[in-house]
Scaffold this motif. Structure first.
Motif, PDB file in Angstrom:
ATOM      1  N   ASN A  46       2.727   9.075   9.985  1.00  0.00           N
ATOM      2  CA  ASN A  46       2.469  10.124   9.432  1.00  0.00           C
ATOM      3  C   ASN A  46       3.692  11.264   9.318  1.00  0.00           C
ATOM      4  O   ASN A  46       3.588  12.549   8.553  1.00  0.00           O
ATOM      5  CB  ASN A  46       1.242  11.100  10.114  1.00  0.00           C
ATOM      6  N   GLU A  48       6.543  10.589   8.168  1.00  0.00           N
ATOM      7  CA  GLU A  48       7.398  10.424   7.055  1.00  0.00           C
ATOM      8  C   GLU A  48       9.115  10.015   7.561  1.00  0.00           C
ATOM      9  O   GLU A  48       9.100   9.249   8.582  1.00  0.00           O
ATOM     10  CB  GLU A  48       7.325  11.285   5.970  1.00  0.00           C
ATOM     11  N   GLU A  49       9.834  10.891   6.887  1.00  0.00           N
ATOM     12  CA  GLU A  49      11.313  10.625   7.652  1.00  0.00           C
ATOM     13  C   GLU A  49      11.805  11.560   8.571  1.00  0.00           C
ATOM     14  O   GLU A  49      12.940  11.689   9.118  1.00  0.00           O
ATOM     15  CB  GLU A  49      12.451  10.792   6.382  1.00  0.00           C
TER      16      GLU A  49
END
Length: 368
Positions: A46, A48-49
């Motif tokens: 959840n 992401e990056e």
């Protein structure tokens, strides 16, 4: 005096080019050396990056090591590093500091982060931290505040600096490392941000990715560390493009400034140019002579700026959102800077020289 002022102006323009190109090269170098092709990062799907926002269960490292056999294991120690990583306000002895990056780690961390080298002091104990060599730049604090034995405050506690480390220019150099248990206690968290795993030769990161997909209840994702920092390079691509655009703007402004300077330089020599024509020098020879003077000034200004950039700018720390990095005046920066300087010399000298040569000789000889 006119020549000296022209030289200083050209050197200033080239210096601006060196600063911007050094910024771009430093950012690219920091991201390129930060990843290890044998290290896999496991964190929340959840987030992401943005690993700072990741939260995974504390039992994740034991589940991974029990399920997979691809990690390096030497002398009974599995090369798996559970870490809690987040940004927090860090205060130093002489300043309120700024937003720092703190990583809670265990003793396995330097086995996985193989570029990290302790350069001063020792590994942190209870209530202690070790800081990267660029941590002071990231916080905007003096370097003396990050010496061994100094105190830093974050998460409501005071911590003693026990050591300093370097990482070959990697992003870790702007971080503060402490013991994982102490950091979890200070932040009142029992979860982790990520797990870093060093794969053994012949192992595939696909095994870890399959494990993360199979355990949907854990909501994990796995990515090679090199791929993670490659994605950050794409994330900062607009910044790099903007910086290159600034280089173009500075070069364009420098060309117009060079034109203005050369117009002024040639305007004061109209009678000299007319006299040379009157005594038999061809216009082509005079034009080449003026261009040679412009190129000579530009080359001298470029060399002067190059020496100053290599002496003062190369290695200078710069704060950035991802942490801190150093300006890098390498061969590419030197080539671009000196190329812009020589371009200024040629393009800046041609138009005023042509204008002066088009004027009538008799009229120019009477010019004041």
């Amino acid at each position: 005096m006119r020549t000296a002022l022209t030289l200083v102006a050209l050197a200033t323009v080239v210096m601006l080019v060196f600063v911007v190109v050094g910024f771009i090269r430093g950012l690219e170098q920091s991201l390129s050396v930060s990843g290890d092709e044998d290290v896999v990062l496991v964190y929340s799907v959840n987030s992401e990056e943005n690993i700072e926002n990741s939260s995974i269960a504390a039992r994740t490292p034991s589940l991974i090591t029990a399920s997979l056999d691809g990690t390096v294991k030497r002398f009974g120690v599995t090369h798996v590093s559970p870490e809690l990583y987040l940004g927090t306000r860090v205060k130093t002895a002489t300043s309120d500091g700024g937003l720092g990056l703190v990583r809670g780690v265990k003793y396995a961390a330097p086995l996985v982060r193989r570029s990290v080298k302790l350069i001063e002091g020792r590994w942190p104990g209870d209530g202690e931290v070790m800081v990267g060599r660029l941590a002071a730049a990231k916080l905007g604090a003096p370097d003396d505040d990050m010496m061994v034995g100094s105190q830093v405050d974050f998460e409501g506690r005071s911590w003693t600096i026990s050591g300093r480390f370097a990482a070959g220019g990697a992003a870790y150099e702007s971080e503060i490392w402490c013991r994982l248990g102490d950091f979890q206690t200070a932040t009142k968290r029992q979860d982790l941000s990520l797990v870093a795993m060093l794969l053994s030769p012949g192992s595939s990161p696909g095994q870890v990715q399959l494990f993360c997909k199979a355990r949907t209840d854990l909501e994990l994702r796995a990515i090679l560390e090199t791929d993670y920092y490659a994605s950050l390079q794409q994330h900062y691509k607009p910044v790099r493009l903007l910086a290159w655009f600034v280089v173009v703007l500075v070069s364009g402004a420098g060309i117009f400034a060079g034109l203005n300077m050369m117009y002024g330089a040639v305007a004061g020599r109209i009678r000299e140019i007319a006299t040379l024509q009157a005594i038999g020098f061809r216009r082509r020879a005079i034009l080449i002579s003026l261009v040679q003077e412009g190129v000579l000034l530009a080359a001298a200004g470029s060399l002067l700026s190059g020496v100053i950039a290599l002496t003062l700018l190369d290695g200078m720390a710069v704060r950035f959102t991802m942490g801190a990095f150093t300006l890098r005046i390498d061969s590419v920066a030197i080539l671009i800077g000196c190329g812009v300087g020589l371009l200024l010399g040629v393009v800046g000298a041609l138009p005023p020289a042509l204008k002066a040569l088009r004027a009538e000789v008799a009229t120019s000889l009477k010019a004041v």
